[in-house]
Design a protein around this motif. Structure first.
Motif, PDB file in Angstrom:
ATOM      1  N   THR A 285      16.265  57.500  41.205  1.00 56.07           N
ATOM      2  CA  THR A 285      15.323  58.261  42.023  1.00 56.07           C
ATOM      3  C   THR A 285      15.908  58.468  43.411  1.00 56.07           C
ATOM      4  O   THR A 285      16.023  57.507  44.186  1.00 56.07           O
ATOM      5  CB  THR A 285      13.970  57.545  42.150  1.00 56.07           C
ATOM      6  OG1 THR A 285      13.457  57.247  40.854  1.00 56.07           O
ATOM      7  CG2 THR A 285      12.972  58.408  42.910  1.00 56.07           C
ATOM      8  N   ARG A 290      13.007  63.917  42.523  1.00 54.18           N
ATOM      9  CA  ARG A 290      12.409  63.558  41.250  1.00 54.18           C
ATOM     10  C   ARG A 290      13.204  62.438  40.578  1.00 54.18           C
ATOM     11  O   ARG A 290      14.426  62.366  40.689  1.00 54.18           O
ATOM     12  CB  ARG A 290      12.359  64.768  40.320  1.00 54.18           C
ATOM     13  CG  ARG A 290      11.382  65.847  40.770  1.00 54.18           C
ATOM     14  CD  ARG A 290      11.360  66.993  39.768  1.00 54.18           C
ATOM     15  NE  ARG A 290      10.358  67.988  40.117  1.00 54.18           N
ATOM     16  CZ  ARG A 290      10.142  69.093  39.424  1.00 54.18           C
ATOM     17  NH1 ARG A 290      10.887  69.354  38.349  1.00 54.18           N
ATOM     18  NH2 ARG A 290       9.212  69.952  39.801  1.00 54.18           N
ATOM     19  N   GLN A 292      15.176  60.693  37.765  1.00 50.49           N
ATOM     20  CA  GLN A 292      16.082  61.222  36.749  1.00 50.49           C
ATOM     21  C   GLN A 292      16.472  60.117  35.779  1.00 50.49           C
ATOM     22  O   GLN A 292      16.570  58.951  36.153  1.00 50.49           O
ATOM     23  CB  GLN A 292      17.349  61.774  37.411  1.00 50.49           C
ATOM     24  CG  GLN A 292      17.092  62.790  38.503  1.00 50.49           C
ATOM     25  CD  GLN A 292      18.353  63.093  39.300  1.00 50.49           C
ATOM     26  OE1 GLN A 292      19.468  62.995  38.787  1.00 50.49           O
ATOM     27  NE2 GLN A 292      18.176  63.471  40.565  1.00 50.49           N
TER      28      GLN A 292
END
Length: 377
Positions: A285, A290, A292
């Motif tokens: 992160t 976002r 991942q």
């Protein structure tokens, strides 16, 4: 390239760790199982060794017989693995190093800090490799996590939180089972139970990914079963040398948890998370971004993660192949190509120093203590 000769001490019939070593050592064609002293019962050990394909004259009754039998052979073992009970690790490792063998020792490497320092000195003096089986650090996605920390992908590391907690020793009715009881017996396990058994894997992992060493710690130990002398639950706070804050929980009475080994690393610009029960995935992160999922086998991974992956993305590689990665690194090192991720005797020494420091801290109601071995202070 010719295979290397490999010998094993301990890890015989019914052993929990023996099959993982045999699968791991033989997985990539680097080693041949050439010799073994596999059981404390000489006849059982000889018979089992021969059932695995070891020649009768190299199926030994005990480790001393194996040392005498192997040391002058022209085809002697290139590597010897020590997978015996904790209290025997020092004597066997010392003897084989001094005889010029490379050694892979199960953890804990020794029972005392002084023994650990002696092993480090003997390995340096002999020029032989002494490695310790911190095999979880050889999972491809752990190597990826370390590479990302080194590359600055999450900035300076502020906090690392790790645990290795299971519930498989939580049944009081099973406390006298010999496979359980020895782990809490000071005569066999040493000064610590659960922390020395599982907690040091978590502590080593924190140091490994953060590329830093534990400097101080504070510990709280508990024996939740009154029959146990040594702890079955421990909480350890620690500090790494560059100031990273560390939190560690380890337990064998956490009913409902199975393997329960995971780690989170929090930096200035991102965080990483890995769990042994989903070892193919590293969760990343970035700050303000976002979350991942980085998958084993995908493109763009670090060289070590690629080198130590064998099958395509989405196909699991489990614990025996993590052990195999240790043997891959050992084979390379024996042949003259050292591998940065291979956990050597110094890692085993640091773990034993942390164990003894944690015991001292727990007895002092959580006082902060120096966790470094004297030779590294």
């Amino acid at each position: 390239m010719a295979k290397l000769n490999w010998g094993m001490i301990g890890g015989g019939l019914g052993s929990q760790i023996g099959p993982a070593h045999r699968l791991g050592a033989l997985a990539d064609g680097h080693f041949t199982l050439a010799a073994g002293a596999l059981d404390h019962r000489p006849d059982v050990g000889r018979d089992y060794a021969q059932s695995l394909g070891i020649a009768p004259d190299r199926a030994y009754g005990d480790w001393r017989e194996m040392l005498m039998g192997e040391r002058n052979r022209p085809d002697r073992c290139d590597l010897v693995t020590v997978a015996t009970p904790n209290a025997t690790h020092f004597d066997i490792t010392k003897a084989f190093l001094e005889a010029g063998f490379h050694v892979l020792c199960e953890k804990p490497m020794t029972m005392t800090v002084e023994e650990g320092e002696e092993i480090v000195r003997i390995a340096a003096r002999s020029g032989r490799i002494c490695a310790v089986n911190y095999c979880y650090s050889a999972y491809p996605m752990i190597r990826q996590a370390r590479a990302m920390v080194r590359a600055g992908d999450i900035g300076a590391v502020r906090l690392v939180v790790t645990n290795f907690s299971h519930g498989h020793h939580g049944d009081a009715a099973d406390a006298e089972n010999p496979r359980v009881r020895w782990r809490y017996d000071p005569a066999v396990a040493g000064v610590s139970g659960q922390f020395a058994d599982c907690g040091i894997h978590a502590l080593h992992m924190a140091s490994f990914i953060c590329d830093d060493q534990v400097e101080t710690l504070s510990a709280d130990f508990a024996s939740t079963l009154p029959s146990r002398t040594l702890e079955d639950d421990a909480m350890v706070n620690f500090r790494l040398s560059r100031g990273t804050v560390g939190r560690l929980w380890t337990s064998s009475v956490a009913i409902g948890r199975q393997h329960g080994f995971d780690i989170q690393v929090f930096g200035e610009t991102g965080g990483l998370r890995w769990a042994s029960e989903q070892p193919n995935q590293l969760i990343y992160t970035p700050l303000g971004g976002r979350t991942q999922i980085i998958e084993k086998g995908e493109s763009g991974l670090c060289d070590d993660a690629k080198r130590l992956s064998r099958v395509a993305i989405a196909h699991p590689e489990g614990f025996p192949l993590a052990v195999a990665n240790i043997y891959c690194d050992l084979a390379d090192a024996i042949r003259g190509t050292p591998r940065d991720g291979l956990p050597l005797a110094e890692a085993g020494l640091r773990s034993m120093a942390a164990v003894h420091s944690a015991v001292a801290s727990a007895r002092a109601k959580g006082a902060w203590v120096d966790a470094r071995p004297p030779m590294f202070r």
